[in-house]
Every structure is written in C-alpha cells, then in structure tokens.
Enzyme design. Structure first.
Site, PDB file in Angstrom:
ATOM      1  N   ASP A   1      -6.506  -6.736   3.855  1.00 48.41           N
ATOM      2  CA  ASP A   1      -5.997  -5.372   3.968  1.00 48.41           C
ATOM      3  C   ASP A   1      -5.968  -4.978   5.438  1.00 48.41           C
ATOM      4  O   ASP A   1      -7.014  -4.777   6.055  1.00 48.41           O
ATOM      5  CB  ASP A   1      -6.889  -4.410   3.178  1.00 48.41           C
ATOM      6  CG  ASP A   1      -6.302  -3.021   3.065  1.00 48.41           C
ATOM      7  OD1 ASP A   1      -5.312  -2.730   3.763  1.00 48.41           O
ATOM      8  OD2 ASP A   1      -6.831  -2.217   2.274  1.00 48.41           O
TER       9      ASP A   1
ATOM     10  N   MET B   1     -11.264  -6.520   5.317  1.00 46.39           N
ATOM     11  CA  MET B   1     -10.519  -5.557   6.121  1.00 46.39           C
ATOM     12  C   MET B   1     -10.170  -6.188   7.469  1.00 46.39           C
ATOM     13  O   MET B   1     -11.060  -6.571   8.227  1.00 46.39           O
ATOM     14  CB  MET B   1     -11.338  -4.289   6.341  1.00 46.39           C
ATOM     15  CG  MET B   1     -11.652  -3.495   5.081  1.00 46.39           C
ATOM     16  SD  MET B   1     -10.175  -2.893   4.216  1.00 46.39           S
ATOM     17  CE  MET B   1      -9.398  -1.888   5.489  1.00 46.39           C
TER      18      MET B   1
ATOM     19  N   HIS C   1      -8.390   0.976  -4.089  1.00 48.90           N
ATOM     20  CA  HIS C   1      -9.357   0.687  -3.029  1.00 48.90           C
ATOM     21  C   HIS C   1     -10.068   1.983  -2.648  1.00 48.90           C
ATOM     22  O   HIS C   1      -9.468   2.871  -2.047  1.00 48.90           O
ATOM     23  CB  HIS C   1      -8.600   0.089  -1.837  1.00 48.90           C
ATOM     24  CG  HIS C   1      -9.456  -0.259  -0.666  1.00 48.90           C
ATOM     25  ND1 HIS C   1      -8.919  -0.709   0.520  1.00 48.90           N
ATOM     26  CD2 HIS C   1     -10.801  -0.230  -0.472  1.00 48.90           C
ATOM     27  CE1 HIS C   1      -9.887  -0.933   1.382  1.00 48.90           C
ATOM     28  NE2 HIS C   1     -11.043  -0.649   0.809  1.00 48.90           N
TER      29      HIS C   1
ATOM     30  N   MET D   1      -9.087   7.639   0.241  1.00 45.49           N
ATOM     31  CA  MET D   1      -9.923   7.956   1.399  1.00 45.49           C
ATOM     32  C   MET D   1     -10.448   9.387   1.276  1.00 45.49           C
ATOM     33  O   MET D   1      -9.739  10.275   0.805  1.00 45.49           O
ATOM     34  CB  MET D   1      -9.117   7.815   2.689  1.00 45.49           C
ATOM     35  CG  MET D   1      -8.444   6.467   2.849  1.00 45.49           C
ATOM     36  SD  MET D   1      -7.532   6.370   4.401  1.00 45.49           S
ATOM     37  CE  MET D   1      -6.651   4.817   4.162  1.00 45.49           C
TER      38      MET D   1
ATOM     39  N   SER E   1       0.839  -1.194   0.000  1.00 47.69           N
ATOM     40  CA  SER E   1       0.000   0.000   0.000  1.00 47.69           C
ATOM     41  C   SER E   1       0.872   1.241   0.000  1.00 47.69           C
ATOM     42  O   SER E   1       1.663   1.456   0.929  1.00 47.69           O
ATOM     43  CB  SER E   1      -0.908   0.009   1.227  1.00 47.69           C
ATOM     44  OG  SER E   1      -1.505   1.284   1.372  1.00 47.69           O
TER      45      SER E   1
ATOM     46  N   MET F   1     -12.265   3.975  -0.457  1.00 47.06           N
ATOM     47  CA  MET F   1     -12.905   4.129   0.851  1.00 47.06           C
ATOM     48  C   MET F   1     -13.587   5.478   0.859  1.00 47.06           C
ATOM     49  O   MET F   1     -13.201   6.422   1.567  1.00 47.06           O
ATOM     50  CB  MET F   1     -11.850   4.010   1.962  1.00 47.06           C
ATOM     51  CG  MET F   1     -11.366   2.584   2.139  1.00 47.06           C
ATOM     52  SD  MET F   1      -9.958   2.440   3.248  1.00 47.06           S
ATOM     53  CE  MET F   1      -8.623   2.550   2.044  1.00 47.06           C
TER      54      MET F   1
END
Length: 231
Positions: free
Chosen positions: A177, A141, A70, A41, A12, A72
């Site tokens: 993750d 998660m 990803h 995010m 990541s 979020m």
C-alpha cells in the site's frame, strides 16, 4: 474468497471522485480490478479523516468482488463490529493501533471475515512469528499512512522479501500500500507481494464518464508485476 498468489490490483477509492463512489467502484471493477480498497482514517492515528462504516455499507452494494477495508484508526477494537457489518471481506488493522493486536485479529476473524495486519514503514517483523497463524493478509506500507500520492519508500522491498520467506507456504496474502506504479510494482512483486493497492496510479487520467484510463492503468501495473514474477 479463494486463496491465490496471483497478482491482484486493488484500487484505493481515496483517489476516486468522492461524489460518485458507487459509480467509481463499478467503473474500476468493469475495467478489470480485483479488489476495491477502502482507506479508513480517523485524523488521530493518521493525519487525515476519511470514511466510516456508513460509507462502506453504502458502497458495498456497488462492489461485486472483494471489499478490502484498511483501518488506520486507534483505538480499533470498538469499530470492528461496525465495519464487519458494513460488508468488509478483509479487515486490516495496524500493529500499533491497540495494546493487544492478537485479540484484535481474533475479533475480526470471529465475524467470519479475513484478518489483515498492517505494518508501517518503521515497523519491523519481530512480532510476526507470533501472529502468522492469526492473519490472512499482511499489508506492508510503502508510504507513511495518511495521504495518497506519496513517493514509494524503497527500503520496504527488503521487508517484503523477508516477510515472504517468513510466511513460507501459509495461505497469507502480502499486500503493498503506497506509491504503486508500473515502475514500483515489479520490485514488490518480485519480492513476493501479490496484492497491489494503487490510488492515483489507477485513477489518474480517468473519470466515471471516461473510465478507459482506469483499465489502461490497471493493466500496466499488472503486466509490470507479472513480468517481474517471471524474470
């Protein structure tokens, strides 16, 4: 992307040097990672604010392999087009990020890219039977989303095991993750996971100027996961 259940390490970049994203992506690929994981995010769905489509587009040219994005964020649907155009190979949305997750997955796949579904630690598997034919990846998660460097939530191992049984022979990746280290990777690999996202677990001790520790960390996580598969 050819489907394979072999262990894949996806660092990541949330733990990378923000001033050197392009070089960091090149460094982790040169050191043996399989995918590059980008945590997006919004400061709303999760309590942190990170990257947008422009960042993804900028680093795309530095990534030879898979860019795993990803999301979020909520709402998620209005941003699918932008992240697809930015070059995502896999685009993952959270089950709770919108009222119609099936439609969200359809919209992702309509761009010809892989659709992922992320499950928070408190999210169960009840909805999965109705979505499995729409997903290419399920991200479990193992920390609460929003920040790197958190401790692994061990209760999620049973969820991974149940998910693997539910998937059966469908070509669906199980991604983990959060809190992935050589100590936790064997737990989820043995339970059925094949994509391991690691932030600080990969980037600790290294830098663009000294990337060798990245490779050491990647190999340690991979070796531990693969050994658990063979046990």
């Amino acid at each position: 992307m050819t489907f394979s259940r072999a262990i894949k390490i996806a660092p990541s970049i949330l733990s990378a040097d923000f001033a050197n994203f392009g070089a960091e992506c090149e460094a982790i690929e040169a050191q043996g990672c399989d995918w590059v994981h980008v945590d997006v995010m919004d400061g709303h769905f999760v309590p942190n604010l990170t990257f947008g489509p422009a960042t993804c587009a900028a680093i795309r040219k530095h990534i030879k392999g898979v860019m795993d994005v990803h999301l979020m964020i909520a709402p998620v649907d209005p941003y699918i087009d932008a992240f697809a155009q930015a070059g995502a190979d896999v685009l993952t949305a959270h089950l709770e990020a919108g009222p119609h997750i099936h439609r969200t997955l359809q919209a992702i796949r309509a761009h010809g890219i892989k659709a992922g579904l992320a499950l928070n630690p408190a999210t169960g598997l009840d909805s999965l039977p109705y979505l499995l034919d729409m997903v290419d990846l399920v991200c479990v998660m193992t920390v609460n989303p929003g920040f790197g460097g958190q401790k692994f939530i061990h209760s999620q191992v049973d969820k991974v095991r149940a998910l693997r049984a539910m998937i059966g022979d469908r070509p669906i990746h199980i991604e983990i993750d959060g809190g992935v280290t050589p100590e936790t990777a064997p737990l989820v690999a043995a339970a059925g996971a094949d994509v391991l996202v690691a932030g600080s677990g990969v980037f600790k001790g290294g830098s663009v100027a000294n990337p060798a520790p990245y490779g050491e960390n990647i190999r340690a996580i991979r070796a531990a996961a693969e050994a658990a598969r063979q046990a």
